[in-house]
Design a protein around this motif. Sequence first.
Motif: not given
Length: 197
Positions: A56-85
């Motif tokens: 699942r795409l981690d949108f906020s982490r992807t956008m933070r990482a894109s700050m170093s490339t003038n807002g262009v998302p060069m790398e996609l970050w994904f959420k780590q799957p969590r075990r259900n409680r």
Amino acid sequence: GPNLEGVPPSGPALTQKDFSQFTPDEVRAMYGVVQQLAKKLSQDMSRRRKPGGTKRLDFSRTMRASMSTNGVPMELWFKQPRRNRLRIVVLCDVSSSVRNASRFMLQLLYSLQHQRGRVRSFVFISDLTEVTDYFRSHSLDEAVQMATSEANIQYWSHSDFGRAFRLVLDNYPDALTTRTVVIILGDGRSNFYDPQL
């Protein structure tokens, strides 16, 4: 082959003997088997993933990482799957028709409740009551004794699975969510009462 002197039977040897005929050593051996079963069940159920795939795409982490490339998302970050409680509700029939198997079923219930996650335990015949605290704060023998003789139910009535299900829904609505696994321990014999499917 035959059992060696002083070595309690295990595995198939235990399954071929009536619960009421177990020696103290065999009860201890069965409890070891039940603990392994409860642990495996707990682990298997806690591995369930949320629907929608593992990535699942981690949108906020992807956008933070894109700050170093003038807002262009060069790398996609994904959420780590969590075990259900783990969330389990266990309903255990303690009627006379399963009297000999009740100790085994209550051992399983006791072992499940001492695994990780949230487990709520109930015993029923036609009435139903929660015994979670019995299993949380007492030894196995004390908890089994309390569940089979001291819980707030009529012990000499006939099993009524449908009424027990209805009582869970009516009296314990907070016990069930869309992620709760319900385990029913019993022989399924409802004495011709409405199963309230």
